[in-house]
Write a protein that holds these residues in place. Sequence first.
Motif, PDB file in Angstrom:
ATOM      1  N   PRO A 162       0.387   9.459  -5.648  1.00 13.82           N
ATOM      2  CA  PRO A 162      -0.072  10.104  -4.288  1.00 13.82           C
ATOM      3  C   PRO A 162      -1.529  10.459  -4.395  1.00 13.82           C
ATOM      4  O   PRO A 162      -2.076  10.591  -3.315  1.00 13.82           O
ATOM      5  CB  PRO A 162       0.624  11.458  -4.298  1.00 13.82           C
ATOM      6  CG  PRO A 162       1.866  10.783  -5.299  1.00 13.82           C
ATOM      7  CD  PRO A 162       1.405   9.938  -6.107  1.00 13.82           C
ATOM      8  N   CYS A 205       1.076   4.216  -3.031  1.00 14.30           N
ATOM      9  CA  CYS A 205       0.857   5.412  -2.530  1.00 14.30           C
ATOM     10  C   CYS A 205       2.004   6.353  -3.067  1.00 14.30           C
ATOM     11  O   CYS A 205       1.703   7.325  -3.462  1.00 14.30           O
ATOM     12  CB  CYS A 205       0.793   5.809  -1.028  1.00 14.30           C
ATOM     13  SG  CYS A 205       0.472   7.393  -0.541  1.00 14.30           S
ATOM     14  N   CYS A 220      -3.551   8.162  -2.394  1.00  9.14           N
ATOM     15  CA  CYS A 220      -3.440   7.986  -1.057  1.00  9.14           C
ATOM     16  C   CYS A 220      -4.460   8.109  -0.273  1.00  9.14           C
ATOM     17  O   CYS A 220      -5.307   9.171  -0.384  1.00  9.14           O
ATOM     18  CB  CYS A 220      -2.138   8.676  -0.507  1.00  9.14           C
ATOM     19  SG  CYS A 220      -0.416   8.248  -1.421  1.00  9.14           S
ATOM     20  N   LYS A 253       0.799  -1.352   0.078  1.00  7.71           N
ATOM     21  CA  LYS A 253      -0.027   0.238  -0.138  1.00  7.71           C
ATOM     22  C   LYS A 253       0.792   1.142  -0.066  1.00  7.71           C
ATOM     23  O   LYS A 253       0.490   2.306  -0.586  1.00  7.71           O
ATOM     24  CB  LYS A 253      -0.782  -0.018   1.103  1.00  7.71           C
ATOM     25  CG  LYS A 253      -2.009  -1.027   1.231  1.00  7.71           C
ATOM     26  CD  LYS A 253      -2.986  -1.065   2.417  1.00  7.71           C
ATOM     27  CE  LYS A 253      -3.899  -2.037   2.657  1.00  7.71           C
ATOM     28  NZ  LYS A 253      -4.554  -2.225   3.761  1.00  7.71           N
ATOM     29  N   GLN A 254       2.038   1.244   0.838  1.00  8.36           N
ATOM     30  CA  GLN A 254       2.805   2.387   0.572  1.00  8.36           C
ATOM     31  C   GLN A 254       3.333   2.476  -0.602  1.00  8.36           C
ATOM     32  O   GLN A 254       3.762   3.805  -1.105  1.00  8.36           O
ATOM     33  CB  GLN A 254       3.816   2.467   1.979  1.00  8.36           C
ATOM     34  CG  GLN A 254       4.927   3.138   1.936  1.00  8.36           C
ATOM     35  CD  GLN A 254       4.452   4.801   2.032  1.00  8.36           C
ATOM     36  OE1 GLN A 254       3.519   4.737   2.621  1.00  8.36           O
ATOM     37  NE2 GLN A 254       5.137   5.615   1.411  1.00  8.36           N
TER      38      GLN A 254
END
Length: 292
Positions: free
Chosen positions: A288, A284, A291, A280-281
């Motif tokens: 962005p 993101c 996110c 997930k990071q």
Amino acid sequence: MSDKPLQRALGTTYRAEMSCGDLGKAIRQAATGPTPGEHTLREARVMQASLTAVGKEIEQQQEPTIAQELRTPVAAALADYAQDTGEILNAVNDAYIDHEDDGAWQDGKTVRMSAPLDELIDVLRALSQSPDAYADLRAAHVRQCAVGLAAVPSRAAGPTYTAPGRNCAAGLGYYDGIAEDIPDSQSKQWRSDVLQRLRNSMGTPPAYSTDPAQHITASWQRDAVRQVKVGGSGFLTDDSTRILDIWATARGDDLDARKLDALQEDMGSDACSRAEETTKQLACTREPSKCP
């Protein structure tokens, strides 16, 4: 990387015309000292400034990547901070959260270094473009796991018994997620190179009674090289079980089988959830606008 805080941290070592290779060497030399794992405030500030500089580059590019010439030396420096990165990844020690904006601080006689978790994940992924860097960073984390497990006293119960293993698994989960993020077209060769790096650096495990932490670390490295396959899914994802089995076998009869099974289940769950968090990071970072 033309980052002003990093330039200030490096001081007179920094030169405007430095190549990426020279900058990487300067970072490694300035961020590490003569005793592995021990640092001055200045060294820790250089390491933290380096993480921030790489993190800014990643944010601007919206891709966790770093110049090839920087990967090996920056990873070598960061591996020397495995105790700190382990604390950041397991997110249990509030001091690391409180100090993530400060970067480095003095804790009694010990200097510690922190960074935001999302930044560290991005930097680890960028460095892991190099399979050698990934192997070294993962091995450094396992060494910290081994130190924690080796310190568990006989007949321990509660968090004293479970925390070292679960903290270890949490960190391993992030590394698992990074390995899964390697593109399919590169994955087989990348995994093969990771295992070759581990093979080239492994030694004979000493007796547990002589050096328990090194016994766990060297046994893990030997078993990973022998047992892990480059094909399929789940590269090194059974490390939590592998490390726990090595520890339990070496410890002998003072471990309760039911407690050990429960700990193994919790560690597997911790590693899996952190791998998902990594995915997930990184998504993101790349997009962005999506996110949370």
